[in-house]
Design a protein around this motif. Structure first.
Motif, short mmCIF file in Angstrom:
data_model
loop_
_atom_site.label_atom_id
_atom_site.label_comp_id
_atom_site.label_asym_id
_atom_site.label_seq_id
_atom_site.Cartn_x
_atom_site.Cartn_y
_atom_site.Cartn_z
N SER A 58 0.82 -1.22 0.00
CA SER A 58 0.00 0.00 0.00
C SER A 58 0.85 1.26 0.00
O SER A 58 0.51 2.25 -0.62
N HIS A 59 1.96 1.22 0.74
CA HIS A 59 2.86 2.37 0.80
C HIS A 59 4.17 1.95 1.44
O HIS A 59 4.28 0.84 1.97
N LEU A 60 5.15 2.83 1.38
CA LEU A 60 6.52 2.42 1.68
C LEU A 60 6.98 2.76 3.10
O LEU A 60 8.19 2.83 3.36
N SER A 62 7.87 1.75 6.89
CA SER A 62 8.53 0.52 7.35
C SER A 62 7.57 -0.50 7.96
O SER A 62 7.79 -1.71 7.85
N ASP A 63 6.50 -0.04 8.63
CA ASP A 63 5.57 -1.02 9.23
C ASP A 63 4.75 -1.75 8.18
O ASP A 63 3.97 -2.65 8.51
N HIS A 64 4.95 -1.42 6.88
CA HIS A 64 4.25 -2.11 5.79
C HIS A 64 5.20 -2.82 4.83
O HIS A 64 4.75 -3.57 3.96
N VAL A 65 6.50 -2.56 4.97
CA VAL A 65 7.44 -3.14 3.98
C VAL A 65 8.67 -3.82 4.59
O VAL A 65 9.43 -4.46 3.87
N ALA A 154 -5.74 0.71 3.75
CA ALA A 154 -4.33 1.08 3.97
C ALA A 154 -4.27 2.10 5.11
O ALA A 154 -5.13 2.09 5.99
N ASP A 155 -3.30 3.01 5.09
CA ASP A 155 -3.18 4.01 6.15
C ASP A 155 -3.75 5.33 5.65
O ASP A 155 -3.41 5.79 4.55
N THR A 156 -4.57 5.95 6.47
CA THR A 156 -5.17 7.22 6.02
C THR A 156 -5.81 7.97 7.17
O THR A 156 -6.25 7.36 8.14
N ASN A 189 -2.85 11.63 9.80
CA ASN A 189 -2.37 10.39 9.14
C ASN A 189 -3.19 9.13 9.36
O ASN A 189 -3.06 8.18 8.61
N HIS A 190 -4.03 9.10 10.41
CA HIS A 190 -4.75 7.86 10.71
C HIS A 190 -6.20 8.14 11.11
O HIS A 190 -6.57 9.28 11.39
N LEU A 191 -6.99 7.06 11.14
CA LEU A 191 -8.40 7.13 11.52
C LEU A 191 -8.59 6.66 12.95
O LEU A 191 -7.81 5.84 13.45
N THR A 211 -8.28 -2.69 11.88
CA THR A 211 -6.90 -3.16 11.88
C THR A 211 -5.95 -1.98 12.05
O THR A 211 -6.38 -0.88 12.36
N HIS A 212 -4.65 -2.22 11.86
CA HIS A 212 -3.62 -1.21 12.12
C HIS A 212 -3.85 -0.64 13.52
O HIS A 212 -3.95 0.56 13.73
N LEU A 213 -3.90 -1.56 14.48
CA LEU A 213 -4.20 -1.21 15.86
C LEU A 213 -2.95 -0.66 16.52
O LEU A 213 -1.85 -1.16 16.27
ZN LIG Z 1 1.23 1.98 9.00
#
Ligand SMILES: [Zn+2]
Length: 246
Positions: A58-60, A62-65, A154-156, A189-191, A211-213
């Motif tokens: 989804s994006h680069l 570190s917590d995703h790649v 993703a993250d938003t 940056n987040h919901l 998710t993304h807790l």
């Molecule tokens: Zn993230």
């Protein structure tokens, strides 16, 4: 369509946890969505690495790649043993360029840039993307198979058009990093889980999976704050499998 949650924390995991990683399977095709720290180990509890068919990032951040940097060693070893015959297709947004340039490694991955507005067919999945509102370029995605739809936020932070992407989804996998108590400061940056629930309600999805807790926020509180707005909600559990659609 079957979803397995490999890791559901961000931006770092609690003890024993992992950051973002989701295995999506349908008709024998195995797609990994995001590959944060801890995901490679969890993935191999479900299938040998050589059986993976593709990776979507989804994006680069570190917590995703970050586990991509380790998975490449396993893929290279599989190629040299003859257990894989081709690089693993890996799709990711091409920005920031310095992070994107870190992805290729020998023959481990066939790296392709992802853009909002471009659709992608991977095995049984037709996938469309939408740019989210995040600290760096990030793509929410809608994955449709013959009889099921999964949408991943993703993250938003909050933006109303996410409900358009999520419209009528069987499962809406949505980030919920914050809780109501955090929102007075207008954090970026987040919901919050309540915002995720508002989007789920506006989109008319069948089920919402948070998710993304955040590792320091209580999951039951996130659940309760979402449930008063959208009752068909659960909090992601690592290792759990979810049937999407019939
Ligand atoms: Zn993230």
């Amino acid at each position: 369509m079957q979803l397995t949650v490999l890791g559901c924390y961000g931006p770092y995991p609690p003890a024993g946890g992992a950051c973002s990683g989701y295995l999506l399977e349908e008709s024998g095709y195995r797609l990994l969505i995001d590959c944060g720290n801890g995901v490679l180990s969890r993935l191999q509890q479900h299938l040998p690495l050589v059986k993976l068919d593709g990776v979507l990032i989804s994006h680069l951040h570190s917590d995703h790649v970050s586990d991509l940097m380790v998975m490449r060693y396993g893929l290279e070893a599989a190629l040299s043993r003859g257990e894989r015959s081709a690089p693993l297709p890996l799709y990711a947004p091409p920005e920031p360029a310095a992070e994107y340039r870190r992805l290729p490694y020998k023959n481990a991955y066939q790296v392709e840039p992802l853009q909002a507005g471009r659709s992608l067919q991977l095995g049984p999945f037709n996938i469309t993307f939408q740019e989210t509102v995040h600290a760096l370029p990030c793509l929410a995605m809608r994955l449709e198979s013959r009889d099921a739809v999964l949408v991943y936020s993703a993250d938003t932070e909050y933006y109303p058009e996410l409900a358009d992407l999520a419209r009528g989804a069987d499962l809406f996998l949505c980030e919920a990093n914050y809780q109501n108590e955090d929102m007075a400061q207008n954090p970026p940056n987040h919901l919050s889980s309540a915002q995720a629930a508002q989007i789920a309600a506006a989109a008319g999805v069948k089920r919402l999976l948070l998710t993304h807790l955040h590792p320091e926020r209580e999951r039951e509180r996130s659940l309760e704050q979402a449930r008063v707005i959208f009752p068909e909600v659960a909090v992601a559990r690592e290792g759990a499998q979810y049937q999407v659609g019939p």
